[in-house]
Write a protein that holds these residues in place. Structure first.
Motif, mmCIF file in Angstrom:
data_model
loop_
_atom_site.group_PDB
_atom_site.id
_atom_site.type_symbol
_atom_site.label_atom_id
_atom_site.label_comp_id
_atom_site.label_asym_id
_atom_site.label_seq_id
_atom_site.Cartn_x
_atom_site.Cartn_y
_atom_site.Cartn_z
ATOM 1 N N ARG A 286 0.827 -1.204 0.000
ATOM 2 C CA ARG A 286 0.000 0.000 0.000
ATOM 3 C C ARG A 286 0.864 1.258 0.000
ATOM 4 O O ARG A 286 0.400 2.323 -0.373
ATOM 5 C CB ARG A 286 -0.910 0.020 1.224
ATOM 6 C CG ARG A 286 -2.006 -1.034 1.198
ATOM 7 C CD ARG A 286 -2.767 -1.028 2.501
ATOM 8 N NE ARG A 286 -3.790 -2.074 2.532
ATOM 9 C CZ ARG A 286 -4.429 -2.456 3.630
ATOM 10 N NH1 ARG A 286 -4.151 -1.884 4.790
ATOM 11 N NH2 ARG A 286 -5.338 -3.399 3.571
ATOM 12 N N ARG A 287 2.102 1.111 0.428
ATOM 13 C CA ARG A 287 2.995 2.259 0.559
ATOM 14 C C ARG A 287 4.102 2.289 -0.484
ATOM 15 O O ARG A 287 4.701 3.326 -0.722
ATOM 16 C CB ARG A 287 3.598 2.270 1.970
ATOM 17 C CG ARG A 287 2.570 2.676 3.013
ATOM 18 C CD ARG A 287 2.907 2.205 4.410
ATOM 19 N NE ARG A 287 1.914 2.721 5.350
ATOM 20 C CZ ARG A 287 0.687 2.218 5.479
ATOM 21 N NH1 ARG A 287 0.314 1.177 4.754
ATOM 22 N NH2 ARG A 287 -0.177 2.749 6.332
ATOM 23 N N VAL A 288 4.373 1.133 -1.071
ATOM 24 C CA VAL A 288 5.403 1.045 -2.111
ATOM 25 C C VAL A 288 4.731 0.567 -3.389
ATOM 26 O O VAL A 288 4.448 -0.611 -3.557
ATOM 27 C CB VAL A 288 6.536 0.085 -1.699
ATOM 28 C CG1 VAL A 288 7.619 0.062 -2.780
ATOM 29 C CG2 VAL A 288 7.134 0.483 -0.348
ATOM 30 N N GLY A 289 4.454 1.512 -4.293
ATOM 31 C CA GLY A 289 3.833 1.168 -5.567
ATOM 32 C C GLY A 289 4.852 0.618 -6.533
ATOM 33 O O GLY A 289 6.051 0.931 -6.441
ATOM 34 N N LEU B 139 -8.631 2.222 -5.715
ATOM 35 C CA LEU B 139 -9.280 3.017 -4.677
ATOM 36 C C LEU B 139 -10.383 2.260 -3.952
ATOM 37 O O LEU B 139 -10.885 2.728 -2.931
ATOM 38 C CB LEU B 139 -9.874 4.288 -5.295
ATOM 39 C CG LEU B 139 -8.877 5.261 -5.919
ATOM 40 C CD1 LEU B 139 -9.614 6.343 -6.697
ATOM 41 C CD2 LEU B 139 -8.007 5.892 -4.838
ATOM 42 N N ARG B 140 -10.756 1.118 -4.454
ATOM 43 C CA ARG B 140 -11.929 0.437 -3.909
ATOM 44 C C ARG B 140 -11.774 0.052 -2.455
ATOM 45 O O ARG B 140 -12.720 0.158 -1.671
ATOM 46 C CB ARG B 140 -12.256 -0.801 -4.753
ATOM 47 C CG ARG B 140 -12.791 -0.441 -6.126
ATOM 48 C CD ARG B 140 -13.151 -1.666 -6.934
ATOM 49 N NE ARG B 140 -13.635 -1.285 -8.265
ATOM 50 C CZ ARG B 140 -13.930 -2.154 -9.214
ATOM 51 N NH1 ARG B 140 -13.780 -3.454 -8.987
ATOM 52 N NH2 ARG B 140 -14.360 -1.741 -10.402
ATOM 53 N N SER B 141 -10.577 -0.372 -2.083
ATOM 54 C CA SER B 141 -10.375 -0.807 -0.700
ATOM 55 C C SER B 141 -10.448 0.347 0.289
ATOM 56 O O SER B 141 -10.584 0.129 1.494
ATOM 57 C CB SER B 141 -9.031 -1.523 -0.556
ATOM 58 O OG SER B 141 -7.966 -0.638 -0.845
ATOM 59 N N ARG B 142 -10.384 1.572 -0.204
ATOM 60 C CA ARG B 142 -10.388 2.735 0.681
ATOM 61 C C ARG B 142 -11.791 3.182 1.079
ATOM 62 O O ARG B 142 -11.949 3.977 1.994
ATOM 63 C CB ARG B 142 -9.640 3.891 0.023
ATOM 64 C CG ARG B 142 -8.206 3.527 -0.302
ATOM 65 C CD ARG B 142 -7.338 4.730 -0.481
ATOM 66 N NE ARG B 142 -5.948 4.347 -0.540
ATOM 67 C CZ ARG B 142 -4.934 5.197 -0.356
ATOM 68 N NH1 ARG B 142 -5.188 6.459 -0.104
ATOM 69 N NH2 ARG B 142 -3.700 4.774 -0.412
ATOM 70 N N ARG C 149 -14.171 11.658 -8.240
ATOM 71 C CA ARG C 149 -13.388 12.897 -8.294
ATOM 72 C C ARG C 149 -11.900 12.595 -8.444
ATOM 73 O O ARG C 149 -11.200 13.213 -9.246
ATOM 74 C CB ARG C 149 -13.632 13.721 -7.028
ATOM 75 C CG ARG C 149 -12.954 15.098 -7.051
ATOM 76 C CD ARG C 149 -12.933 15.738 -5.687
ATOM 77 N NE ARG C 149 -12.043 15.031 -4.770
ATOM 78 C CZ ARG C 149 -10.717 15.155 -4.782
ATOM 79 N NH1 ARG C 149 -10.128 15.957 -5.665
ATOM 80 N NH2 ARG C 149 -9.983 14.496 -3.918
ATOM 81 N N ARG C 150 -11.423 11.620 -7.673
ATOM 82 C CA ARG C 150 -9.996 11.275 -7.737
ATOM 83 C C ARG C 150 -9.634 10.640 -9.075
ATOM 84 O O ARG C 150 -8.565 10.916 -9.627
ATOM 85 C CB ARG C 150 -9.631 10.331 -6.581
ATOM 86 C CG ARG C 150 -9.729 10.980 -5.223
ATOM 87 C CD ARG C 150 -9.034 10.146 -4.176
ATOM 88 N NE ARG C 150 -9.216 10.695 -2.843
ATOM 89 C CZ ARG C 150 -8.503 10.332 -1.788
ATOM 90 N NH1 ARG C 150 -7.559 9.420 -1.908
ATOM 91 N NH2 ARG C 150 -8.732 10.856 -0.613
ATOM 92 N N LEU D 150 -0.503 5.355 -8.710
ATOM 93 C CA LEU D 150 -0.499 6.588 -7.935
ATOM 94 C C LEU D 150 -1.854 6.894 -7.304
ATOM 95 O O LEU D 150 -1.935 7.655 -6.338
ATOM 96 C CB LEU D 150 -0.047 7.753 -8.813
ATOM 97 C CG LEU D 150 1.421 7.675 -9.247
ATOM 98 C CD1 LEU D 150 1.724 8.738 -10.290
ATOM 99 C CD2 LEU D 150 2.347 7.826 -8.050
ATOM 100 N N ALA D 151 -2.910 6.282 -7.829
ATOM 101 C CA ALA D 151 -4.234 6.455 -7.226
ATOM 102 C C ALA D 151 -4.242 5.987 -5.775
ATOM 103 O O ALA D 151 -5.011 6.491 -4.948
ATOM 104 C CB ALA D 151 -5.282 5.688 -8.028
#
Length: 226
Positions: A73-76, A99-102, A111-112, A147-148
């Motif tokens: 989640r932190r290292v794309g 973005l779905r897991s968020r 919007r994003r 990057l999303a």
């Protein structure tokens, strides 16, 4: 900060990484090396796609061996062939999936997605199949999709290998503009001059670690000697 401590790895008893210890703190880090040097395996250790046989890779308190999902989640990660990352029917859906897991809600997610498509010049293609994009657009879509998720670090494994010069320069302009830390694995030596640090990988080891010009010079001499 990403840290590697005594990292070694083999495939079927063939060593590909040999006791690598690194602190990766700089904003822009380049990694170069010949095919078969171990650099792609090294790239994949940074977010847990490869778990080393020995040693460990950490991001702060998190270890890829035990916390791979958290670290990813932190290292794309962006692959050399963007087609490997395009999995949804349309361009917009491919960006949205990260973005779905968020659980941001439909409006905030839309919007994003719209903002990312606009930023990377893909807004006119939002409802098109991703596999119909040009090579450069596919790579931009892969970047946008990663990057999303708002990673802290972006690892790019030869993202311009399949691109022509114009698209290579486009992708590098995008990478140069990012706020995230970038670790770029590449064969394109001319594009490393603005980096903070460049590593040379040879035979599974770090053969050189220093300024871009010095690292490139060391690598060229290494290759000339073979």
């Amino acid at each position: 900060m990403l840290r590697l401590e005594g990292v070694s790895h083999s495939y079927e008893a063939r060593p590909v990484l040999r006791d690598i210890t690194l602190d990766l703190a700089e904003h822009r880090i380049g990694v170069i090396g010949a095919n078969g040097s171990g650099k792609s395996t090294l790239a994949r250790t940074l977010n847990g796609l490869v778990v080393p046989d020995a040693g460990r890779v950490t991001l702060g308190e998190w270890d890829t061996r035990r916390h791979a999902r958290h670290i990813r989640r932190r290292v794309g990660f962006v692959f050399s062939d963007a087609a490997n990352q395009i999995i949804m029917p349309t361009v917009a859906e491919d960006v949205e999936i990260g973005l779905r897991s968020r659980k941001l809600g439909r409006q905030e997610t839309a919007r994003r997605v719209d903002a990312l498509l606009e930023r990377y010049g893909l807004a006119d293609h939002r409802d098109h199949p991703g596999h119909l994009l040009s090579g450069g657009q596919k790579q931009l879509l892969a970047l946008a999709s990663v990057l999303a998720t708002e990673p802290e670090v972006l690892v790019c494994d030869e993202p311009t290998t399949l691109l022509d010069l114009a698209n290579t320069r486009m992708v590098h302009r995008v990478v140069d503009s990012l706020e995230q830390q970038v670790v770029l694995f590449t064969h394109d030596l001319d594009l490393l001059s603005s980096f903070d640090r460049v590593l040379v990988v040879d035979d599974g080891r770090i053969a050189y670690d220093g300024r871009p010009a010095d690292a490139v010079d060391h690598y060229v001499k290494l290759m000339d000697g073979r």
